[in-house]
Design a protein around this motif. Structure first.
Motif, PDB file in Angstrom:
ATOM      1  N   ALA A 154     -80.180 -38.857  15.330  1.00 60.17           N
ATOM      2  CA  ALA A 154     -81.514 -38.301  15.563  1.00 60.17           C
ATOM      3  C   ALA A 154     -81.434 -36.903  16.159  1.00 60.17           C
ATOM      4  N   ILE A 155     -80.308 -36.594  16.805  1.00 62.64           N
ATOM      5  CA  ILE A 155     -80.136 -35.274  17.415  1.00 62.64           C
ATOM      6  C   ILE A 155     -79.497 -34.285  16.456  1.00 62.64           C
ATOM      7  N   THR A 156     -78.499 -34.734  15.703  1.00 59.11           N
ATOM      8  CA  THR A 156     -77.683 -33.774  14.934  1.00 59.11           C
ATOM      9  C   THR A 156     -77.882 -33.825  13.426  1.00 59.11           C
ATOM     10  N   GLU A 157     -78.587 -34.834  12.905  1.00 60.99           N
ATOM     11  CA  GLU A 157     -78.719 -34.948  11.445  1.00 60.99           C
ATOM     12  C   GLU A 157     -79.406 -33.714  10.865  1.00 60.99           C
ATOM     13  N   GLY A 158     -78.834 -33.188   9.783  1.00 62.58           N
ATOM     14  CA  GLY A 158     -79.399 -32.026   9.119  1.00 62.58           C
ATOM     15  C   GLY A 158     -79.013 -30.699   9.736  1.00 62.58           C
ATOM     16  N   THR A 159     -78.181 -30.730  10.779  1.00 60.30           N
ATOM     17  CA  THR A 159     -77.719 -29.491  11.429  1.00 60.30           C
ATOM     18  C   THR A 159     -76.273 -29.219  11.023  1.00 60.30           C
ATOM     19  N   PRO A 160     -75.772 -28.003  11.260  1.00 57.88           N
ATOM     20  CA  PRO A 160     -74.380 -27.684  10.915  1.00 57.88           C
ATOM     21  C   PRO A 160     -73.358 -28.423  11.764  1.00 57.88           C
ATOM     22  N   ILE A 161     -73.794 -29.096  12.843  1.00 57.23           N
ATOM     23  CA  ILE A 161     -72.834 -29.753  13.745  1.00 57.23           C
ATOM     24  C   ILE A 161     -72.864 -31.272  13.622  1.00 57.23           C
ATOM     25  N   ALA A 162     -73.408 -31.773  12.519  1.00 59.86           N
ATOM     26  CA  ALA A 162     -73.540 -33.224  12.369  1.00 59.86           C
ATOM     27  C   ALA A 162     -72.198 -33.939  12.482  1.00 59.86           C
ATOM     28  N   LEU A 163     -71.131 -33.299  11.999  1.00 57.31           N
ATOM     29  CA  LEU A 163     -69.786 -33.865  12.117  1.00 57.31           C
ATOM     30  C   LEU A 163     -69.010 -33.077  13.168  1.00 57.31           C
ATOM     31  N   PRO A 164     -68.489 -33.743  14.207  1.00 59.81           N
ATOM     32  CA  PRO A 164     -67.817 -33.031  15.303  1.00 59.81           C
ATOM     33  C   PRO A 164     -66.628 -32.182  14.874  1.00 59.81           C
ATOM     34  N   GLU A 165     -65.908 -32.614  13.834  1.00 58.37           N
ATOM     35  CA  GLU A 165     -64.687 -31.902  13.446  1.00 58.37           C
ATOM     36  C   GLU A 165     -64.831 -31.227  12.082  1.00 58.37           C
ATOM     37  N   ALA A 166     -66.063 -30.849  11.743  1.00 60.80           N
ATOM     38  CA  ALA A 166     -66.319 -30.106  10.496  1.00 60.80           C
ATOM     39  C   ALA A 166     -67.398 -29.077  10.778  1.00 60.80           C
ATOM     40  N   GLY A 167     -67.484 -28.067   9.920  1.00 62.37           N
ATOM     41  CA  GLY A 167     -68.502 -27.047  10.100  1.00 62.37           C
ATOM     42  C   GLY A 167     -68.034 -25.893  10.962  1.00 62.37           C
ATOM     43  N   PRO A 168     -68.920 -24.953  11.261  1.00 60.99           N
ATOM     44  CA  PRO A 168     -68.545 -23.717  11.949  1.00 60.99           C
ATOM     45  C   PRO A 168     -68.069 -23.905  13.384  1.00 60.99           C
ATOM     46  N   LEU A 169     -68.465 -24.991  14.026  1.00 57.60           N
ATOM     47  CA  LEU A 169     -68.075 -25.213  15.425  1.00 57.60           C
ATOM     48  C   LEU A 169     -67.134 -26.406  15.570  1.00 57.60           C
ATOM     49  N   ALA A 170     -66.417 -26.721  14.513  1.00 58.40           N
ATOM     50  CA  ALA A 170     -65.486 -27.855  14.551  1.00 58.40           C
ATOM     51  C   ALA A 170     -64.472 -27.671  15.670  1.00 58.40           C
ATOM     52  N   GLY A 171     -64.315 -28.726  16.465  1.00 61.23           N
ATOM     53  CA  GLY A 171     -63.287 -28.708  17.494  1.00 61.23           C
ATOM     54  C   GLY A 171     -63.652 -27.986  18.769  1.00 61.23           C
ATOM     55  N   THR A 172     -64.877 -27.467  18.867  1.00 60.33           N
ATOM     56  CA  THR A 172     -65.250 -26.709  20.068  1.00 60.33           C
ATOM     57  C   THR A 172     -65.762 -27.593  21.197  1.00 60.33           C
ATOM     58  N   GLY A 173     -66.016 -28.860  20.918  1.00 56.18           N
ATOM     59  CA  GLY A 173     -66.482 -29.762  21.964  1.00 56.18           C
ATOM     60  C   GLY A 173     -67.985 -29.963  21.943  1.00 56.18           C
ATOM     61  N   VAL A 174     -68.403 -31.015  22.640  1.00 54.56           N
ATOM     62  CA  VAL A 174     -69.808 -31.417  22.617  1.00 54.56           C
ATOM     63  C   VAL A 174     -70.711 -30.332  23.205  1.00 54.56           C
ATOM     64  N   VAL A 175     -70.292 -29.724  24.318  1.00 54.72           N
ATOM     65  CA  VAL A 175     -71.153 -28.764  25.007  1.00 54.72           C
ATOM     66  C   VAL A 175     -71.510 -27.585  24.097  1.00 54.72           C
TER      67      VAL A 175
END
Length: 251
Positions: A154-175
């Motif tokens: 509900a928070i991340t669906e449809g955003t570039p960060i939906a997958l923690p280890e994919a996309g432009p911020l992969a691996g940067t952490g939750v914060v």
């Protein structure tokens, strides 16, 4: 005073001999039957004594081969500190000193229904869809931590960060990931509990079943008090020493 259990007394006698160097690291101990005769106890007593020393990290059992003096493992210090993180990313030398992982494997599944216990921690309804990610962290090529993370879709669906280890911020952490979509993290709550490694955990961490591990239940909240991620971390005591550091607010 109650008398010490026989297996504990035998375990202490064996511990003294092991620490005294009677058997070298990597050397196989005499058979359990032979040691049972030597100490004048039943095989079940000797079995429990050796199991105690395996749990304590002095011995290791090898299927079909016997019991061996275990090679000591270096314990890396892992400092968990919000205070230090505010000052910016640490250097590679500090990362190594603090026992941080230098590599990890991650496997994410989307649209996973939240189990009841996870739903309570995330303040969602059981069955609400989440992204579940399994992590295996390595330091110097050795497994040092497991983690299972849950984030509400509900928070991340449809955003570039939906997958923690994919996309432009992969691996940067939750914060950092949450900040990129306007969700500001304010609080991290961790509940550490001692436990013993299960078979599955032992296989992944390269330790023995029953070895001491630290389980940390972590939940991350935004400024409104909404949980945005919860995770269960498993850290082998033989590999890592976990230290909590707290900053002091100055007047």
């Amino acid at each position: 005073m109650p008398r010490e259990a026989p297996y504990l007394a035998v375990a202490e006698l064996l511990r003294t001999r092991i620490l005294g160097g009677e058997w070298e690291i990597g050397q196989r101990l005499p058979s359990r039957a032979r040691l049972a005769v030597e100490y004048g106890v039943g095989r079940n007593v000797l079995q429990r004594a050796m199991e105690r020393l395996i749990v304590d990290g002095l011995l290791e059992g090898r299927t079909g081969s016997g019991t061996y003096v275990r090679t000591p493992r270096e314990r890396l210090r892992l400092v968990r500190s919000r205070h230090r993180e505010r000052s910016g990313p640490p250097s590679s030398a500090i990362l190594k000193e603090r026992g941080r992982a230098d590599a990890w494997d991650a496997d994410s599944l989307i649209r996973v229904p939240a189990p009841e216990a996870i739903a309570v921690r995330l303040d969602v309804n059981p069955g609400d869809l989440c992204v579940r990610t399994h992590y295996e962290f390595l330091a110097g090529g050795q497994p040092v931590q497991l983690s299972e993370s849950w984030e509400p879709m509900a928070i991340t669906e449809g955003t570039p960060i939906a997958l923690p280890e994919a996309g432009p911020l992969a691996g940067t952490g939750v914060v950092e990931r949450m900040r990129s979509i306007g969700v500001i993290v304010e609080t991290v709550v961790e509940v550490p509990r001692p436990a013993r490694a299960t078979q599955a955990q032992a296989n992944l961490l390269g330790v023995s079943v029953g070895d001491l591990v630290l389980q940390i239940e972590r939940t991350i909240y935004d400024t409104s008090g909404r949980p945005v991620e919860t995770a269960d971390m498993v850290i082998p005591d033989a590999r890592r020493e976990v230290v909590y550091e707290f900053g002091v607010d100055r007047p």
